[in-house]
Design an enzyme around this catalytic site. Structure first.
Site: not given
Ligand code: PNS
Length: 163
Positions: A17, A41, A94, A132
């Site tokens: 990150h 979560k 990645r 993570s």
């Molecule tokens: O680190 P992560 O868990 O892969 O991040 C995922 C994240 C936070 C980018 C994604 O879950 C997100 O954008 N969540 C916010 C809710 C949302 O907008 N959902 C629709 C996504 S298309």
């Protein structure tokens, strides 16, 4: 003034990150690191802890002229980005295995907010396998996570102990 949001769970923040943030600093004047509040979560670190850790570890980043801020957000990412008047979302990719999920999210986000761009960045090869999820798994099973996460994360994980 180009502003980006770098969203994620960051549970915990990894060196991968930080590598993405470092690279993002070359492209943007301001990056807001958005830590998702996800009540579904059960995290290792609370959102407050993750924000606090991120704020501490980004101080070491060579950011050039880029301003870095850390905050939590909930709800739709595109709404959060609009509220912050961001031009782009930054996501790290990645391997090909990340691509499908990331493409799906990027296209959904584009549908919801066509003027917001998603910028995919590749971390250094050394971090191409670091996630993570795996960091937590290795830690829980007693393996070393040295070099995969900032020292502060290692210390904070140790102080919480094994689950
Ligand atoms: O680190 P992560 O868990 O892969 O991040 C995922 C994240 C936070 C980018 C994604 O879950 C997100 O954008 N969540 C916010 C809710 C949302 O907008 N959902 C629709 C996504 S298309």
């Amino acid at each position: 003034m180009r502003r980006a949001i770098y969203p994620g769970s960051f549970d915990p923040v990894t060196n991968g990150h930080l590598d993405i943030i470092r690279r993002g600093c070359k492209l943007f004047d301001e990056i807001i690191i958005g830590v998702l509040i996800n009540p579904e979560k059960t995290p290792f670190f609370s959102v407050e802890e993750r924000c606090e850790i991120l704020r501490a570890v980004v101080t070491d980043i060579d950011r050039g002229g880029c301003s870095l801020t850390v905050e939590s957000f909930e709800g739709l990412l595109v709404q959060y980005a609009a509220d912050r008047e961001a031009h782009a979302i930054v996501r790290g990719i990645r391997a090909i295995s990340d691509y499908e999920y990331e493409l799906q999210m990027a296209l959904m986000n584009r549908r919801l907010q066509p003027q917001l761009e998603t910028v995919f960045m590749m971390p250094a090869e050394a971090y191409s396998y670091v996630s993570s999820r795996l960091v937590k798994e290795v830690f829980h099973l007693g393996g070393t996570i040295e070099g995969l996460v900032p020292k502060l994360v290692e210390e904070r994980m140790r102080s919480k102990g094994k689950v």
